[in-house]
Design a protein around this motif. Structure first.
Motif, PDB file in Angstrom:
ATOM      1  N   GLY A 163      29.640 -18.647 -60.467  1.00 55.02           N
ATOM      2  CA  GLY A 163      29.453 -19.029 -59.067  1.00 55.02           C
ATOM      3  C   GLY A 163      28.062 -18.127 -58.488  1.00 55.02           C
ATOM      4  N   PHE A 164      27.625 -18.296 -57.360  1.00 61.81           N
ATOM      5  CA  PHE A 164      26.488 -17.961 -56.757  1.00 61.81           C
ATOM      6  C   PHE A 164      26.835 -16.495 -56.272  1.00 61.81           C
ATOM      7  N   MET A 165      25.890 -15.457 -56.144  1.00 58.75           N
ATOM      8  CA  MET A 165      26.082 -14.250 -55.568  1.00 58.75           C
ATOM      9  C   MET A 165      26.886 -14.251 -54.613  1.00 58.75           C
ATOM     10  N   GLY A 166      28.019 -13.310 -54.265  1.00 56.28           N
ATOM     11  CA  GLY A 166      28.594 -12.988 -53.266  1.00 56.28           C
ATOM     12  C   GLY A 166      29.784 -13.846 -53.127  1.00 56.28           C
ATOM     13  N   THR A 167      30.097 -14.585 -54.268  1.00 54.50           N
ATOM     14  CA  THR A 167      31.286 -15.472 -54.070  1.00 54.50           C
ATOM     15  C   THR A 167      32.531 -14.631 -54.569  1.00 54.50           C
ATOM     16  N   GLY A 168      32.285 -13.550 -55.127  1.00 51.04           N
ATOM     17  CA  GLY A 168      33.381 -12.561 -55.492  1.00 51.04           C
ATOM     18  C   GLY A 168      33.758 -12.649 -56.997  1.00 51.04           C
ATOM     19  N   LYS A 169      32.580 -13.083 -57.873  1.00 53.39           N
ATOM     20  CA  LYS A 169      33.101 -13.144 -59.467  1.00 53.39           C
ATOM     21  C   LYS A 169      33.324 -11.716 -59.811  1.00 53.39           C
ATOM     22  N   SER A 170      32.935 -10.775 -59.611  1.00 51.11           N
ATOM     23  CA  SER A 170      33.155  -9.395 -59.945  1.00 51.11           C
ATOM     24  C   SER A 170      34.413  -8.756 -59.265  1.00 51.11           C
ATOM     25  N   THR A 171      34.812  -8.935 -58.118  1.00 51.05           N
ATOM     26  CA  THR A 171      35.856  -8.531 -57.378  1.00 51.05           C
ATOM     27  C   THR A 171      37.238  -9.239 -57.924  1.00 51.05           C
ATOM     28  N   ILE A 172      37.155 -10.611 -58.015  1.00 51.31           N
ATOM     29  CA  ILE A 172      38.126 -11.415 -58.546  1.00 51.31           C
ATOM     30  C   ILE A 172      38.476 -11.190 -59.835  1.00 51.31           C
ATOM     31  N   LYS A 199      26.951 -12.862 -45.160  1.00 47.11           N
ATOM     32  CA  LYS A 199      27.878 -11.859 -44.540  1.00 47.11           C
ATOM     33  C   LYS A 199      28.297 -10.643 -45.672  1.00 47.11           C
ATOM     34  N   ARG A 200      28.511 -11.347 -46.747  1.00 46.60           N
ATOM     35  CA  ARG A 200      29.224 -10.624 -47.999  1.00 46.60           C
ATOM     36  C   ARG A 200      28.170  -9.603 -48.610  1.00 46.60           C
ATOM     37  N   ILE A 201      27.106 -10.192 -48.697  1.00 47.46           N
ATOM     38  CA  ILE A 201      25.870  -9.403 -49.545  1.00 47.46           C
ATOM     39  C   ILE A 201      24.876  -8.775 -48.585  1.00 47.46           C
ATOM     40  N   ASN A 232      20.376  -4.185 -54.704  1.00 50.70           N
ATOM     41  CA  ASN A 232      20.939  -4.283 -56.019  1.00 50.70           C
ATOM     42  C   ASN A 232      20.757  -5.715 -56.644  1.00 50.70           C
ATOM     43  N   ARG A 233      20.358  -6.724 -55.579  1.00 48.58           N
ATOM     44  CA  ARG A 233      20.643  -8.214 -56.155  1.00 48.58           C
ATOM     45  C   ARG A 233      18.945  -8.549 -55.899  1.00 48.58           C
ATOM     46  N   PRO A 234      18.064  -8.607 -56.639  1.00 52.52           N
ATOM     47  CA  PRO A 234      16.651  -8.874 -56.805  1.00 52.52           C
ATOM     48  C   PRO A 234      16.355 -10.319 -56.120  1.00 52.52           C
ATOM     49  N   ASP A 269      37.596 -18.787 -46.882  1.00 53.53           N
ATOM     50  CA  ASP A 269      38.602 -18.493 -46.081  1.00 53.53           C
ATOM     51  C   ASP A 269      39.834 -17.713 -46.675  1.00 53.53           C
ATOM     52  N   GLU A 270      39.490 -17.140 -47.776  1.00 52.94           N
ATOM     53  CA  GLU A 270      40.671 -16.633 -48.547  1.00 52.94           C
ATOM     54  C   GLU A 270      40.408 -15.307 -48.978  1.00 52.94           C
ATOM     55  N   THR A 271      41.556 -14.503 -49.048  1.00 50.43           N
ATOM     56  CA  THR A 271      41.516 -12.954 -49.372  1.00 50.43           C
ATOM     57  C   THR A 271      41.253 -13.087 -51.195  1.00 50.43           C
ATOM     58  N   PRO A 272      40.839 -11.996 -51.654  1.00 46.08           N
ATOM     59  CA  PRO A 272      40.670 -11.915 -52.937  1.00 46.08           C
ATOM     60  C   PRO A 272      42.246 -11.920 -53.793  1.00 46.08           C
ATOM     61  N   VAL A 273      43.105 -11.515 -53.054  1.00 48.33           N
ATOM     62  CA  VAL A 273      44.414 -11.538 -53.440  1.00 48.33           C
ATOM     63  C   VAL A 273      45.106 -12.821 -53.710  1.00 48.33           C
ATOM     64  N   THR A 274      44.556 -13.733 -52.704  1.00 45.41           N
ATOM     65  CA  THR A 274      45.004 -15.279 -52.535  1.00 45.41           C
ATOM     66  C   THR A 274      44.327 -15.893 -53.762  1.00 45.41           C
ATOM     67  N   LEU A 275      43.067 -15.634 -53.834  1.00 40.86           N
ATOM     68  CA  LEU A 275      42.293 -16.107 -54.771  1.00 40.86           C
ATOM     69  C   LEU A 275      42.778 -15.894 -56.164  1.00 40.86           C
ATOM     70  N   ILE A 276      43.095 -14.649 -56.357  1.00 36.07           N
ATOM     71  CA  ILE A 276      43.653 -14.159 -57.889  1.00 36.07           C
ATOM     72  C   ILE A 276      44.971 -15.152 -57.948  1.00 36.07           C
TER      73      ILE A 276
HETATM   74  N1  LIG Z   1      37.258 -13.594 -50.749  1.00 33.48           N
HETATM   75  C1  LIG Z   1      36.627 -12.681 -50.517  1.00 33.48           C
HETATM   76  N2  LIG Z   1      36.698 -12.284 -49.194  1.00 33.48           N
HETATM   77  C2  LIG Z   1      35.994 -11.237 -48.313  1.00 33.48           C
HETATM   78  N3  LIG Z   1      35.021 -10.287 -49.249  1.00 33.48           N
HETATM   79  C3  LIG Z   1      34.906 -10.586 -50.309  1.00 33.48           C
HETATM   80  C4  LIG Z   1      35.569 -11.624 -50.990  1.00 33.48           C
HETATM   81  N4  LIG Z   1      35.402 -11.835 -52.432  1.00 33.48           N
HETATM   82  C5  LIG Z   1      34.307 -10.542 -52.420  1.00 33.48           C
HETATM   83  N5  LIG Z   1      34.139 -10.363 -51.313  1.00 33.48           N
HETATM   84  C6  LIG Z   1      33.212  -9.030 -51.152  1.00 33.48           C
HETATM   85  O1  LIG Z   1      31.931  -9.475 -51.213  1.00 33.48           O
HETATM   86  C7  LIG Z   1      30.980  -8.781 -51.593  1.00 33.48           C
HETATM   87  C8  LIG Z   1      30.461  -9.137 -53.004  1.00 33.48           C
HETATM   88  O2  LIG Z   1      31.515  -9.512 -53.863  1.00 33.48           O
HETATM   89  P1  LIG Z   1      31.208  -9.712 -55.410  1.00 33.48           P
HETATM   90  O3  LIG Z   1      32.620  -9.480 -56.226  1.00 33.48           O
HETATM   91  O4  LIG Z   1      30.171  -8.537 -55.895  1.00 33.48           O
HETATM   92  O5  LIG Z   1      30.510 -10.943 -55.803  1.00 33.48           O
HETATM   93  P2  LIG Z   1      29.795 -11.377 -57.049  1.00 33.48           P
HETATM   94  O6  LIG Z   1      30.149 -10.833 -58.102  1.00 33.48           O
HETATM   95  O7  LIG Z   1      30.185 -12.784 -57.011  1.00 33.48           O
HETATM   96  O8  LIG Z   1      28.484 -11.251 -56.673  1.00 33.48           O
HETATM   97  C9  LIG Z   1      31.805  -7.541 -52.027  1.00 33.48           C
HETATM   98  O9  LIG Z   1      31.739  -6.441 -51.125  1.00 33.48           O
HETATM   99  C10 LIG Z   1      33.218  -7.893 -52.091  1.00 33.48           C
HETATM  100  O10 LIG Z   1      34.368  -6.939 -51.630  1.00 33.48           O
END
Ligand SMILES: Nc1ncnc2c1ncn2[C@@H]1O[C@H](COP(=O)(O)OP(=O)(O)O)[C@@H](O)[C@H]1O
Ligand SMILES: O=C(O)C1=C[C@@H](OP(=O)(O)O)[C@@H](O)[C@H](O)C1
Ligand SMILES: [Mg+2]
Length: 169
Positions: A7-16, A108-110, A115-117, A147-154
């Motif tokens: 998925g795209f930057m900031g969708t939460g791939k690393s976090t989730i 909003k997230r990134i 660090n994201r060229p 509209d979901e928290t990381p925990v819900t997505l996991i």
């Molecule tokens: N579901 C979410 N809701 C709110 N913030 C999120 C969510 N998923 C990720 N974030 C935040 O968005 C930013 C980018 O997340 P990251 O996991 O690095 O995304 P990616 O790896 O897809 O670029 C981080 O600050 C992270 O904490």
């Protein structure tokens, strides 16, 4: 790999990916971290020294290495955009989860993250539109993250993976 997040930057791939691996007691591999480890320099440094092409070559090599391991793989936002990488993903027959978000959420997230060229705020919407078809082409499950928290997505992904395993058993 047991599951791959695209998925795209900031969708939460690393976090989730990190949280999902913990939940499933699996190893987490972040493709960007692997590239940085193997190259000995940061992503902006790789882009500055070797250009996007140099980064993409390292990314494909690391993807192939990662797919030979087990665990949860968080790809980078451009990984599934490269046809050669999509072929690697499809050949592995590993479940692929596509995390989506609107350009507004991504911004909003990134923000304007150095660090994201490729994460320039004024280019995000265009780049996301250009890439959508490529993500769709390899996705087995689509998860909307706005509209979901990381925990819900996991929870959602873990539930789906368990159901998949039961169907195959
Ligand atoms: N579901 C979410 N809701 C709110 N913030 C999120 C969510 N998923 C990720 N974030 C935040 O968005 C930013 C980018 O997340 P990251 O996991 O690095 O995304 P990616 O790896 O897809 O670029 C981080 O600050 C992270 O904490
Ligand atoms: O979208 C892209 O082309 C990229 C996304 C980044 O990963 P994240 O999606 O984890 O930010 C990283 O791989 C690199 O900066 C290129
Ligand atoms: Mg990431």
């Amino acid at each position: 790999m047991n599951v791959v997040l695209i998925g795209f930057m900031g969708t939460g791939k690393s976090t989730i990916g990190r949280g999902l691996a913990k939940r499933l007691a699996l190893t987490h591999v972040d493709l960007d971290e692997l590239i940085v480890q193997q190259s000995g320099c940061s992503i902006p440094e790789i882009f500055a020294r070797s250009g996007e092409l140099g980064f993409r070559q390292r990314e494909t090599a690391c993807l192939k290495a990662a797919m030979a391991r087990s665990g949860v793989l968080s790809t980078g936002g451009g990984t599934a955009v490269q046809a050669a990488n999509r072929a690697v993903l499809m050949a592995a027959k590993t479940p692929v989860v596509w995390l989506t978000a609107t350009p507004e959420t991504v911004l909003k997230r990134i923000g304007d993250d150095p660090n994201r060229p490729l994460g320039r705020p004024d280019q995000l919407a265009t780049l996301l539109a250009e890439r959508t078809q490529a993500y769709q082409a390899v996705a087995d499950l689509i998860i909307h993250t706005d509209d979901e928290t990381p925990v819900t997505l996991i929870d959602q992904i873990a539930f789906w993976l368990t159901a998949q395993q039961q169907t195959q058993a």
